[in-house]
Design an enzyme around this catalytic site. Structure first.
Site, PDB file in Angstrom:
ATOM      1  N   GLY A 200     -15.511 -18.963  72.932  1.00  0.00           N
ATOM      2  CA  GLY A 200     -14.568 -17.860  73.110  1.00  0.00           C
ATOM      3  C   GLY A 200     -13.323 -18.343  73.813  1.00  0.00           C
ATOM      4  N   ALA A 203     -10.175 -17.766  79.459  1.00  0.00           N
ATOM      5  CA  ALA A 203     -10.270 -16.917  80.655  1.00  0.00           C
ATOM      6  C   ALA A 203     -11.730 -16.557  80.917  1.00  0.00           C
ATOM      7  CB  ALA A 203      -9.424 -15.658  80.467  1.00  0.00           C
ATOM      8  N   VAL A 204     -12.440 -16.137  79.876  1.00  0.00           N
ATOM      9  CA  VAL A 204     -13.855 -15.792  80.047  1.00  0.00           C
ATOM     10  C   VAL A 204     -14.675 -17.057  80.326  1.00  0.00           C
ATOM     11  CG1 VAL A 204     -15.895 -14.796  78.919  1.00  0.00           C
ATOM     12  CG2 VAL A 204     -13.686 -13.658  78.712  1.00  0.00           C
ATOM     13  N   GLU A 222     -16.900 -23.902  74.223  1.00  0.00           N
ATOM     14  CA  GLU A 222     -16.181 -24.121  72.959  1.00  0.00           C
ATOM     15  C   GLU A 222     -15.002 -23.153  72.950  1.00  0.00           C
ATOM     16  OE1 GLU A 222     -16.875 -26.219  70.372  1.00  0.00           O
ATOM     17  OE2 GLU A 222     -18.689 -27.095  71.222  1.00  0.00           O
ATOM     18  N   CYS A 256     -10.546 -20.688  65.220  1.00  0.00           N
ATOM     19  CA  CYS A 256     -10.187 -21.475  66.408  1.00  0.00           C
ATOM     20  C   CYS A 256      -9.511 -22.790  66.058  1.00  0.00           C
ATOM     21  CB  CYS A 256     -11.425 -21.742  67.253  1.00  0.00           C
ATOM     22  SG  CYS A 256     -12.739 -22.519  66.312  1.00  0.00           S
TER      23      CYS A 256
HETATM   24  P1  NAD Z   1     -14.868 -12.327  72.326  1.00  0.00           P
HETATM   25  O1  NAD Z   1     -13.921 -11.319  72.876  1.00  0.00           O
HETATM   26  O2  NAD Z   1     -15.846 -11.893  71.295  1.00  0.00           O
HETATM   27  O3  NAD Z   1     -15.603 -12.997  73.563  1.00  0.00           O
HETATM   28  C1  NAD Z   1     -16.573 -14.000  73.387  1.00  0.00           C
HETATM   29  C2  NAD Z   1     -17.860 -13.564  74.068  1.00  0.00           C
HETATM   30  O4  NAD Z   1     -17.635 -13.466  75.469  1.00  0.00           O
HETATM   31  C3  NAD Z   1     -18.381 -12.215  73.599  1.00  0.00           C
HETATM   32  O5  NAD Z   1     -19.765 -12.326  73.341  1.00  0.00           O
HETATM   33  C4  NAD Z   1     -18.087 -11.304  74.769  1.00  0.00           C
HETATM   34  O6  NAD Z   1     -19.017 -10.252  74.897  1.00  0.00           O
HETATM   35  C5  NAD Z   1     -18.176 -12.235  75.943  1.00  0.00           C
HETATM   36  N1  NAD Z   1     -17.383 -11.785  77.085  1.00  0.00           N
HETATM   37  C6  NAD Z   1     -16.190 -11.142  77.050  1.00  0.00           C
HETATM   38  N2  NAD Z   1     -15.768 -10.886  78.307  1.00  0.00           N
HETATM   39  C7  NAD Z   1     -16.705 -11.382  79.137  1.00  0.00           C
HETATM   40  C8  NAD Z   1     -16.846 -11.445  80.562  1.00  0.00           C
HETATM   41  N3  NAD Z   1     -15.925 -10.930  81.376  1.00  0.00           N
HETATM   42  N4  NAD Z   1     -17.940 -12.038  81.068  1.00  0.00           N
HETATM   43  C9  NAD Z   1     -18.867 -12.581  80.244  1.00  0.00           C
HETATM   44  N5  NAD Z   1     -18.788 -12.556  78.898  1.00  0.00           N
HETATM   45  C10 NAD Z   1     -17.729 -11.962  78.348  1.00  0.00           C
HETATM   46  O7  NAD Z   1     -14.092 -13.540  71.657  1.00  0.00           O
HETATM   47  P2  NAD Z   1     -12.704 -14.170  72.086  1.00  0.00           P
HETATM   48  O8  NAD Z   1     -12.807 -14.809  73.406  1.00  0.00           O
HETATM   49  O9  NAD Z   1     -11.594 -13.206  71.820  1.00  0.00           O
HETATM   50  O10 NAD Z   1     -12.648 -15.303  70.958  1.00  0.00           O
HETATM   51  C11 NAD Z   1     -11.456 -15.855  70.581  1.00  0.00           C
HETATM   52  C12 NAD Z   1     -11.206 -17.142  71.343  1.00  0.00           C
HETATM   53  O11 NAD Z   1     -12.283 -18.023  71.102  1.00  0.00           O
HETATM   54  C13 NAD Z   1      -9.982 -17.883  70.890  1.00  0.00           C
HETATM   55  O12 NAD Z   1      -9.334 -18.432  72.000  1.00  0.00           O
HETATM   56  C14 NAD Z   1     -10.532 -18.972  69.989  1.00  0.00           C
HETATM   57  O13 NAD Z   1      -9.705 -20.101  69.874  1.00  0.00           O
HETATM   58  C15 NAD Z   1     -11.822 -19.279  70.669  1.00  0.00           C
HETATM   59  N6  NAD Z   1     -12.780 -19.804  69.718  1.00  0.00           N
HETATM   60  C16 NAD Z   1     -13.240 -21.072  69.883  1.00  0.00           C
HETATM   61  C17 NAD Z   1     -14.141 -21.598  68.975  1.00  0.00           C
HETATM   62  C18 NAD Z   1     -14.688 -22.975  69.102  1.00  0.00           C
HETATM   63  O14 NAD Z   1     -15.654 -23.265  68.408  1.00  0.00           O
HETATM   64  N7  NAD Z   1     -14.165 -23.838  69.949  1.00  0.00           N
HETATM   65  C19 NAD Z   1     -14.576 -20.811  67.919  1.00  0.00           C
HETATM   66  C20 NAD Z   1     -14.097 -19.531  67.802  1.00  0.00           C
HETATM   67  C21 NAD Z   1     -13.215 -19.026  68.716  1.00  0.00           C
END
Ligand code: NAD
Length: 469
Positions: A200, A203-204, A222, A256
């Site tokens: 994700g 920040a998270v 990731e 991503c």
């Molecule tokens: P998202 O909002 O679905 O969050 C990811 C997960 O984190 C979810 O399961 C969500 O419930 C959880 N989450 C959210 N806030 C949280 C908190 N405060 N505490 C704990 N868990 C929490 O997805 P996203 O972050 O918007 O995904 C997009 C980002 O992910 C982009 O920056 C993208 O580049 C990155 N990404 C990376 C990859 C990789 O393989 N490296 C793949 C896909 C996406």
């Protein structure tokens, strides 16, 4: 006892603690360590995907308007390939390896033993909600772990379908799904896991890493960032534009490893723009809004964010939007020369994560490399050039999770290659052997037999003869 009194329903904390407790019990039973169990689970996951293709594809269409063929290529197909590869090599990936030991220790034998870590937590995002939840699961199971899966709440249909299917196919005590959003994730992160695999945003990721630190739990992060591309391949302008447009506009840019911006020299900007326009028409027709092959933005928040990025931007291609169905056309914007202007537009500062490709004019390869290395390390970097020295200059002088030469995306989806970021784009990697290693502890096992006891030479009393060794 009062017969009318009902026990109060368990709180979220109790439910989640019970899930982790069950998984830990199952791990502690030793069942998940058996190679036969691991193989059976991977085969069950294979069946889950094969027997429920239409339901999974319908869920992906509902949540992201993801085309069924694209869903098979980029979601279920990637996981099935990962399973097939892992099953084929499961014994080799997991078996102990003999390790040569220094002559001074002989006679002695050494082994590297991969042991499962225990209970792993996989937190997945919404953009590839099947692949990014289940591909890490393949490695975790292959390594012999129990697993708690947390799908993204932003793709609720996929989340519900997966949560319904997993207990029907897999060992329901060892593999459990916890649905929900921030509250559930926060509660999960209070529990002790033996590994946390998070995909994700950055920040998270910090929230996850902080929570993991409390239990000294290792993490794989990731993440994403702005993946650059370099273009100077005039001889293959149209092929490059088509590949760029494919990589960028797949899943409406919510990938991503999608190219985030293209660096090129000012004299190439117009030709590249025109070629991108042709490529977009080729891929999605003259009105991509009517193409079944073109996706939508996941929710209103991201739609508004992306429209905000276009505010004041020089739109060269696309730019149309329909708020009602969160459509944003494949869009190309012309960025100002980053070395000549002090005012950096937001779309050059933030990860775009949507169907907007900016073309950034720079003087030459050195300026492009300087631009890339002055910024956070990206997850992917792409080079489209006919010149070998340019290719090698980018590989040698920049840092990124992976590199794609003449083609985007491929480096991220091959089961034999490690996939992961570096610096701001993440830590750790997975796929194939790298997944098994991520979810294992590799322990050194050394045996020093009693016969020919050379160890005595290292033990007191340190006589004059020993001091000379
Ligand atoms: P998202 O909002 O679905 O969050 C990811 C997960 O984190 C979810 O399961 C969500 O419930 C959880 N989450 C959210 N806030 C949280 C908190 N405060 N505490 C704990 N868990 C929490 O997805 P996203 O972050 O918007 O995904 C997009 C980002 O992910 C982009 O920056 C993208 O580049 C990155 N990404 C990376 C990859 C990789 O393989 N490296 C793949 C896909 C996406």
């Amino acid at each position: 006892m009062d017969a009318t009194a009902h026990p109060s329903p368990p709180t979220r904390t109790e439910t989640i603690a019970a899930v982790v407790h069950t998984a830990r019990d199952r791990f502690d039973s030793g069942a998940t360590r058996l190679l036969s169990w691991r193989r059976a689970q991977l085969e069950a996951l294979q069946r889950l995907l094969r027997e429920n293709g239409p339901a999974i594809e319908a869920a992906l269409w509902r949540d992201l308007r993801k085309n069924a063929t694209e869903a098979r290529l980029a979601e279920t197909g990637v996981v099935l390939a990962e399973i097939a590869h892992t099953l084929r090599h499961l014994r080799r990936f997991t078996r102990p390896r003999r390790q040569r030991l220094p002559l001074s220790l002989q006679p002695a034998t050494g082994r590297l033993v991969r042991e499962p870590l225990g209970v792993a937590l996989v937190i997945a995002p919404w953009n590839y909600p099947v692949q990014l939840l289940l591909a890490p699961l393949v490695g975790a199971l292959a390594a012999g772990n129990a697993v708690v899966l947390k799908p993204s709440e932003l793709t609720p249909t996929v989340s519900a379908v997966v949560a319904g299917l997993v207990p029907q196919y897999l060992d329901a005590r060892a593999v459990q799904v916890v649905e929900g959003g921030v509250e559930e994730s926060t509660e999960l992160l209070r529990q002790r896991f033996d590994h946390i695999f998070y995909t994700g945003n950055g920040a998270v990721a910090k929230v996850v890493a902080r929570a993991a630190a409390e239990h000294l739990t290792p993490v794989t992060l990731e993440l994403g960032g702005k993946s650059p591309a370099w273009f100077d391949d005039d001889a293959r302008l149209d092929q490059v534009a088509r590949r760029l447009a494919w990589g960028k506009f797949l899943n409406a840019g919510q990938t991503c490893v999608a190219p985030d911006y293209v660096l090129t020299t000012p004299d190439r900007v117009d030709a590249l723009t025109a070629a991108l326009q042709r490529a977009i028409t080729d891929l999605y027709g003259t009105d991509p809004a009517r193409s079944d092959d073109y996706g939508r933005i996941v929710n209103d928040r991201h739609f508004t964010r992306l429209i905000g990025l276009l505010d004041g931007a020089r739109i060269a291609v696309g730019g149309q939007r329909h708020a009602a169905d969160r459509y944003i056309a494949p869009t190309v914007v012309h960025a100002p020369d980053p070395f000549a202007s002090t005012d950096e537009p937001a779309y050059l500062r933030e990860e775009i994560f949507g169907p907007i490709l900016s073309i950034v004019p720079v003087a030459d390869v050195d300026a492009a490399i300087g631009y890339v290395t002055a910024r956070a390390k990206p997850l992917a970097l792409y080079v489209f050039t006919g010149t070998a020295s340019t290719r090698e200059a980018f590989v040698a002088r920049t840092s990124s999770g992976g590199v794609g030469l003449d083609a985007p995306m491929l480096q991220a989806g091959i089961a034999d290659l490690p996939f992961g970021g570096v610096g701001a784009s993440g830590m750790g990697a997975y796929h194939g052997q790298y997944s098994v290693d991520t979810f294992s502890h590799i322990k050194s096992v050394v045996r020093k037999p009693h016969m020919l006891d050379t160890l005595r030479f290292a033990q007191p009393p340190f006589t004059a003869a020993k001091q000379r060794i």
